[in-house]
Design a protein around this motif. Structure first.
Motif, PDB file in Angstrom:
ATOM      1  N   SER A 131       1.122  -1.183   0.040  1.00  0.00           N
ATOM      2  CA  SER A 131      -0.010  -0.195  -0.003  1.00  0.00           C
ATOM      3  C   SER A 131       0.930   1.290   0.121  1.00  0.00           C
ATOM      4  O   SER A 131       0.596   2.348  -0.674  1.00  0.00           O
ATOM      5  CB  SER A 131      -0.759  -0.192   1.392  1.00  0.00           C
ATOM      6  OG  SER A 131      -1.666   1.222   1.305  1.00  0.00           O
ATOM      7  N   SER A 132       1.778   1.403   0.759  1.00  0.00           N
ATOM      8  CA  SER A 132       2.887   2.531   0.738  1.00  0.00           C
ATOM      9  C   SER A 132       3.629   2.633  -0.400  1.00  0.00           C
ATOM     10  O   SER A 132       3.605   3.588  -0.780  1.00  0.00           O
ATOM     11  CB  SER A 132       3.750   2.393   2.104  1.00  0.00           C
ATOM     12  OG  SER A 132       4.414   1.358   2.102  1.00  0.00           O
ATOM     13  N   MET A 133       4.167   1.700  -0.993  1.00  0.00           N
ATOM     14  CA  MET A 133       4.665   1.545  -2.241  1.00  0.00           C
ATOM     15  C   MET A 133       3.863   1.961  -3.444  1.00  0.00           C
ATOM     16  O   MET A 133       4.104   2.716  -4.117  1.00  0.00           O
ATOM     17  CB  MET A 133       5.194   0.048  -2.720  1.00  0.00           C
ATOM     18  CG  MET A 133       6.658   0.088  -3.228  1.00  0.00           C
ATOM     19  SD  MET A 133       7.033  -1.652  -3.841  1.00  0.00           S
ATOM     20  CE  MET A 133       7.218  -2.304  -2.609  1.00  0.00           C
ATOM     21  N   SER A 134       2.502   1.732  -3.293  1.00  0.00           N
ATOM     22  CA  SER A 134       1.666   2.042  -4.340  1.00  0.00           C
ATOM     23  C   SER A 134       1.340   3.543  -4.265  1.00  0.00           C
ATOM     24  O   SER A 134       1.376   4.258  -5.371  1.00  0.00           O
ATOM     25  CB  SER A 134       0.194   1.288  -4.103  1.00  0.00           C
ATOM     26  OG  SER A 134      -0.744   1.758  -4.988  1.00  0.00           O
ATOM     27  N   LYS A 135       1.391   4.069  -2.857  1.00  0.00           N
ATOM     28  CA  LYS A 135       0.924   5.412  -2.782  1.00  0.00           C
ATOM     29  C   LYS A 135       2.276   6.320  -3.215  1.00  0.00           C
ATOM     30  O   LYS A 135       1.854   7.300  -3.764  1.00  0.00           O
ATOM     31  CB  LYS A 135       0.371   5.747  -1.411  1.00  0.00           C
ATOM     32  CG  LYS A 135      -0.586   5.410  -0.924  1.00  0.00           C
ATOM     33  CD  LYS A 135      -0.853   5.695   0.663  1.00  0.00           C
ATOM     34  CE  LYS A 135      -2.225   5.206   0.956  1.00  0.00           C
ATOM     35  NZ  LYS A 135      -2.458   5.054   2.731  1.00  0.00           N
ATOM     36  N   SER A 136       3.350   5.725  -2.848  1.00  0.00           N
ATOM     37  CA  SER A 136       4.618   6.397  -3.542  1.00  0.00           C
ATOM     38  C   SER A 136       4.773   6.386  -4.971  1.00  0.00           C
ATOM     39  O   SER A 136       5.065   7.616  -5.658  1.00  0.00           O
ATOM     40  CB  SER A 136       5.792   5.703  -2.796  1.00  0.00           C
ATOM     41  OG  SER A 136       7.072   6.270  -3.398  1.00  0.00           O
ATOM     42  N   LEU A 137       4.324   5.458  -5.417  1.00  0.00           N
ATOM     43  CA  LEU A 137       4.541   5.518  -6.961  1.00  0.00           C
ATOM     44  C   LEU A 137       3.258   6.112  -7.599  1.00  0.00           C
ATOM     45  O   LEU A 137       3.487   6.903  -8.483  1.00  0.00           O
ATOM     46  CB  LEU A 137       4.196   3.993  -7.555  1.00  0.00           C
ATOM     47  CG  LEU A 137       5.261   2.994  -7.458  1.00  0.00           C
ATOM     48  CD1 LEU A 137       5.007   1.681  -7.944  1.00  0.00           C
ATOM     49  CD2 LEU A 137       6.445   3.552  -8.538  1.00  0.00           C
ATOM     50  N   LEU A 138       1.991   6.480  -6.986  1.00  0.00           N
ATOM     51  CA  LEU A 138       1.304   7.482  -7.458  1.00  0.00           C
ATOM     52  C   LEU A 138       1.682   8.777  -7.327  1.00  0.00           C
ATOM     53  O   LEU A 138       1.477   9.477  -8.278  1.00  0.00           O
ATOM     54  CB  LEU A 138      -0.219   7.132  -6.657  1.00  0.00           C
ATOM     55  CG  LEU A 138      -1.420   8.165  -6.855  1.00  0.00           C
ATOM     56  CD1 LEU A 138      -1.817   7.694  -8.052  1.00  0.00           C
ATOM     57  CD2 LEU A 138      -2.364   7.783  -5.663  1.00  0.00           C
ATOM     58  N   TRP A 139       2.003   9.079  -6.273  1.00  0.00           N
ATOM     59  CA  TRP A 139       2.560  10.534  -6.152  1.00  0.00           C
ATOM     60  C   TRP A 139       3.633  10.859  -7.139  1.00  0.00           C
ATOM     61  O   TRP A 139       3.657  12.030  -7.422  1.00  0.00           O
ATOM     62  CB  TRP A 139       2.872  10.963  -4.693  1.00  0.00           C
ATOM     63  CG  TRP A 139       1.748  10.871  -3.688  1.00  0.00           C
ATOM     64  CD1 TRP A 139       1.324  10.131  -2.674  1.00  0.00           C
ATOM     65  CD2 TRP A 139       0.762  11.845  -3.854  1.00  0.00           C
ATOM     66  NE1 TRP A 139       0.048  10.658  -2.304  1.00  0.00           N
ATOM     67  CE2 TRP A 139      -0.285  11.641  -2.865  1.00  0.00           C
ATOM     68  CE3 TRP A 139       0.497  13.144  -4.639  1.00  0.00           C
ATOM     69  CZ2 TRP A 139      -1.221  12.514  -2.597  1.00  0.00           C
ATOM     70  CZ3 TRP A 139      -0.338  14.063  -4.279  1.00  0.00           C
ATOM     71  CH2 TRP A 139      -1.374  13.735  -3.256  1.00  0.00           C
TER      72      TRP A 139
END
Length: 184
Positions: A3-11
């Motif tokens: 989830s945190s990796m996904s958010k990082s990639l999104l931003w």
């Protein structure tokens, strides 16, 4: 974790898209920002060289580091004083780099032990680099703005692909979650 990796990639992807849109919409602003970043880099390099000069125990390196620091500071001031010339010089530098690296890549296409596909790829990328170098050298004034526009387009494509990757990672995480925590 996913989830945190996904958010990082999104931003990261969204930021790349915004930077890309700004670069395409206002390429002159992008070139100006590049010149300012170069000046900031020169000032930081000058400060680092000055710090190394005073950290040295012998006089020889002190003088050399102080000269490097002075040269870096002068380059930073010159970049800010003459941004158009700085952008032109940076474009010519990129042209020379592209041309020389293209020649090396074409030469690598003729190495022994490479299969035909690898040879073709080295030759093709080398020829594209040579062409980029020649075009930038012929018209470096237009080249700087063109580089900013190409950078912007690249950033948009990179950003969109990163946002898509973020969504795929989020989906994979939600699919894997029940497998990681089975119900007893």
């Amino acid at each position: 974790m996913l989830s945190s990796m996904s958010k990082s990639l999104l931003w990261r992807g969204l930021l790349a898209v915004v930077i890309g849109v700004v670069s395409v919409a206002w390429p002159n602003v992008t070139v100006g920002a590049l010149v300012i970043l170069f000046a900031v880099y020169a000032f930081i390099a000058g400060a680092a060289s000055a710090a190394r000069a005073f950290a040295s125990r012998s006089a020889g390196p002190v003088v050399g580091y102080l000269l490097l620091a002075l040269l870096d500071v002068v380059a930073g001031i010159a970049a800010l004083a003459w941004p158009n010339i700085t952008a032109l010089v940076l474009t010519i530098w990129i042209a020379a780099w592209a041309f020389v690296s293209g020649i090396i890549e074409v030469a690598m296409a003729f190495r022994h032990g490479e299969d035909a596909g690898e040879r073709a790829m080295w030759a093709l990328t080398g020829l594209v680099s040579i062409a980029l170098g020649v075009v930038l050298a012929i018209r470096p004034d237009i080249g700087a703005v063109s580089l900013a526009t190409v950078f912007g387009l690249f950033s948009i494509v990179y950003g969109i692909s990163t946002v898509v990757l973020s969504a795929q990672l989020r989906k994979a995480g939600s699919t894997a979650q029940p497998l990681a925590n089975p119900v007893s």
